[in-house]
Design a protein around this motif. Structure first.
Motif, PDB file in Angstrom:
ATOM      1  N   ASP A  72       0.845  -1.186   0.000  1.00 51.80           N
ATOM      2  CA  ASP A  72       0.000   0.000   0.000  1.00 51.80           C
ATOM      3  C   ASP A  72       0.882   1.239   0.000  1.00 51.80           C
ATOM      4  OD1 ASP A  72      -2.353  -1.481   0.084  1.00 51.80           O
ATOM      5  OD2 ASP A  72      -2.376  -1.525   2.279  1.00 51.80           O
ATOM      6  N   ASP A  74       0.697   3.959   1.634  1.00 52.86           N
ATOM      7  CA  ASP A  74       0.995   4.480   2.971  1.00 52.86           C
ATOM      8  C   ASP A  74       2.151   3.746   3.635  1.00 52.86           C
ATOM      9  OD1 ASP A  74      -0.882   6.459   2.902  1.00 52.86           O
ATOM     10  OD2 ASP A  74      -2.394   5.368   4.056  1.00 52.86           O
ATOM     11  N   ASP A  75       2.484   2.563   3.122  1.00 51.41           N
ATOM     12  CA  ASP A  75       3.566   1.769   3.707  1.00 51.41           C
ATOM     13  C   ASP A  75       4.921   2.085   3.082  1.00 51.41           C
ATOM     14  OD1 ASP A  75       1.609   0.515   5.233  1.00 51.41           O
ATOM     15  OD2 ASP A  75       1.293  -1.052   3.730  1.00 51.41           O
ATOM     16  N   TYR A 224      10.019   0.805   2.070  1.00 53.53           N
ATOM     17  CA  TYR A 224       8.840   0.077   2.541  1.00 53.53           C
ATOM     18  C   TYR A 224       9.104  -0.413   3.957  1.00 53.53           C
ATOM     19  CZ  TYR A 224       5.918  -3.966   3.531  1.00 53.53           C
ATOM     20  OH  TYR A 224       5.092  -4.863   4.157  1.00 53.53           O
ATOM     21  N   ARG A 226       6.955  -2.736   6.891  1.00 52.50           N
ATOM     22  CA  ARG A 226       5.765  -3.523   7.211  1.00 52.50           C
ATOM     23  C   ARG A 226       4.873  -2.740   8.179  1.00 52.50           C
ATOM     24  NH1 ARG A 226       5.410  -7.061  11.284  1.00 52.50           N
ATOM     25  NH2 ARG A 226       7.690  -7.194  11.492  1.00 52.50           N
ATOM     26  N   PRO A 227       3.575  -2.640   7.903  1.00 54.33           N
ATOM     27  CA  PRO A 227       2.714  -1.733   8.669  1.00 54.33           C
ATOM     28  C   PRO A 227       2.776  -1.921  10.182  1.00 54.33           C
ATOM     29  CG  PRO A 227       1.533  -2.602   6.770  1.00 54.33           C
ATOM     30  CD  PRO A 227       2.837  -3.314   6.820  1.00 54.33           C
ATOM     31  N   GLN A 228       2.671  -3.172  10.655  1.00 55.93           N
ATOM     32  CA  GLN A 228       2.696  -3.398  12.101  1.00 55.93           C
ATOM     33  C   GLN A 228       4.025  -2.978  12.703  1.00 55.93           C
ATOM     34  OE1 GLN A 228       1.968  -5.514   9.706  1.00 55.93           O
ATOM     35  NE2 GLN A 228       0.169  -6.796  10.180  1.00 55.93           N
ATOM     36  N   ALA A 230       6.110  -0.633  11.442  1.00 52.18           N
ATOM     37  CA  ALA A 230       6.250   0.818  11.368  1.00 52.18           C
ATOM     38  C   ALA A 230       5.660   1.493  12.596  1.00 52.18           C
ATOM     39  CB  ALA A 230       5.577   1.347  10.104  1.00 52.18           C
ATOM     40  N   ARG A 231       4.542   0.993  13.067  1.00 53.24           N
ATOM     41  CA  ARG A 231       3.884   1.621  14.217  1.00 53.24           C
ATOM     42  C   ARG A 231       4.660   1.435  15.511  1.00 53.24           C
ATOM     43  NH1 ARG A 231      -0.757  -0.212  11.244  1.00 53.24           N
ATOM     44  NH2 ARG A 231      -0.771  -2.229  12.337  1.00 53.24           N
ATOM     45  N   SER A 259       1.967   5.405   9.814  1.00 54.05           N
ATOM     46  CA  SER A 259       2.471   4.383   8.902  1.00 54.05           C
ATOM     47  C   SER A 259       3.956   4.628   8.616  1.00 54.05           C
ATOM     48  CB  SER A 259       1.678   4.431   7.595  1.00 54.05           C
ATOM     49  OG  SER A 259       1.871   5.690   6.972  1.00 54.05           O
ATOM     50  N   ALA A 260       4.432   4.053   7.501  1.00 56.86           N
ATOM     51  CA  ALA A 260       5.829   4.270   7.102  1.00 56.86           C
ATOM     52  C   ALA A 260       6.122   5.729   6.804  1.00 56.86           C
ATOM     53  CB  ALA A 260       6.152   3.417   5.877  1.00 56.86           C
TER      54      ALA A 260
END
Length: 379
Positions: A72, A74-75, A224, A226-228, A230-231, A259-260
């Motif tokens: 995505d 946002d990532d 990039y 990974r979403p989890q 990044a948080r 996000s990223a």
């Protein structure tokens, strides 16, 4: 060998008179890239400053890169270089409580390795270089074997800048996860020439710049995360575009984007983003899986022709063990690179090798012709 992308060759003007085989360093300029530069300059000339246009170009470039790697938008963060991306990641990691190791390869690009080495004296990291031999096909196994419970980060180049040898990033990533470690992938020499699926391959972090197989120019890189993951990370290398709302202009509020985007730093490289939007968009139109298949055939042609001409291949010769780059051992490589250019072939020298690195716009005749000229010049 029939060229499946012959209709695209007209988009690369240099091919009319010159054979460009230097995608491991700088790919050929396309007409869409030239148009993107002209459009940017026209906006600058007529409007002076147009933040709306600039931000749109950055967003579109990020979206094209995300599409290419099956992520995505946002990532994906936008930075100035892969070194910047690695530095931002390093600043967000902790090297403590017995988990302080960084595992990387001895043939990885120095710029990224230097970022990891900079974490040693002041931040307590321990960098372990896994010896990777030129032409080897066992580097993945060596990296996997080096990962243990003390490893915090595994850093790999998917394709080696020197000889093109490949690392199985899914395998090294799985080994890292099994030990509770993270993986950082340098895809500068692979993005645009190899199909990447960050979700299917279980990638934590991946960075790539635009000037090589992404058909763009220096000055922009994509990261990039990974979403989890990044948080969970808060980089100390940051800037106003890493905020929830950069245009709030609040100097006293350090709020990280969800996000990223938190890995963005200062004002993004606007013109470079315009170029990347066009260049990666072209690659997505052509299709990277089809490009990878064609480059595999060109690699096979190079590996067949080079020994026939008495040239010493430094790259791996096993099928599927290397990317598009075929490295040939050459004394005075920089001098030979200049002589190849004079003969109409753009290749790339690194230390003691000449790298023949085609892209989808190249033909088998391009590759064979360059090798024959190289053999003639080095007899």
């Amino acid at each position: 060998m029939t060229h499946p992308f012959s209709s695209y060759r007209k988009l690369f003007p240099i091919l009319e008179n010159t054979v460009q085989l230097s995608s491991c360093s700088q790919s050929a300029m396309s007409l869409p890239v030239r148009q993107a530069i002209d459009d940017y300059l026209a906006v600058w000339t007529t409007r002076g400053a147009d933040w709306g246009y600039w931000m749109e170009q950055v967003a579109l470039a990020r979206a094209e890169f995300a599409r290419m790697i099956h992520a995505d938008a946002d990532d994906v963060a936008v930075l100035g270089s892969v070194s910047d991306a690695a530095s931002s990641i390093a600043s967000a990691l902790r090297f403590e409580d017995g988990r302080d190791g960084i595992v990387t390869g001895s043939l990885d690009f120095p710029s990224v390795c230097h970022v990891w080495l900079a974490q040693q004296s002041r931040r307590g990291a321990r960098v372990r270089f896994v010896q990777a031999q030129p032409g080897a096909s066992d580097t993945t196994a060596r990296l996997v074997q080096a990962i243990d419970a003390s490893t915090a980060l595994v850093s790999v180049s998917q394709a080696c800048f020197y000889d093109g040898q490949l690392v199985d990033i899914a395998a090294t990533g799985a080994a890292a996860r099994a030990q509770g470690a993270l993986q950082f992938v340098d895809a500068y020499q692979s993005a645009g020439s190899l199909a990447i699926d960050v979700r299917a391959q279980g990638i934590d972090m991946l960075a790539a710049g635009a000037q090589k197989y992404l058909l763009g120019i220096p000055g922009i890189a994509f990261l990039y995360v990974r979403p989890q993951l990044a948080r969970q990370l808060e980089p100390a290398v940051t800037g106003w575009f890493g905020r929830v709302n950069p245009f709030a202009f609040d100097p006293a509020q350090l709020d990280f984007a969800a996000s990223a985007q938190r890995f963005n730093t200062g004002t993004p490289p606007m013109m470079c983003a315009s170029v990347a939007r066009a260049s990666i968009g072209l690659l997505n139109e052509v299709g990277v899986p089809a490009i990878e298949e064609w480059l595999g055939l060109l690699s096979a042609a190079a590996l067949e022709e080079a020994p026939r001409l008495g040239l010493e291949v430094v790259s791996p010769t096993a099928p599927g063990a290397k990317g598009a780059n075929t490295a040939i051992r050459v004394r005075n490589a920089a001098e030979v690179e200049a002589r190849m250019l004079a003969a109409g072939f753009v290749v790339s020298a690194r230390n003691d090798v000449i790298r023949i690195a085609p892209h989808f716009y190249n033909t088998a005749e391009d590759v064979v012709g360059a090798l024959r000229e190289l053999a003639r010049l080095t007899r």
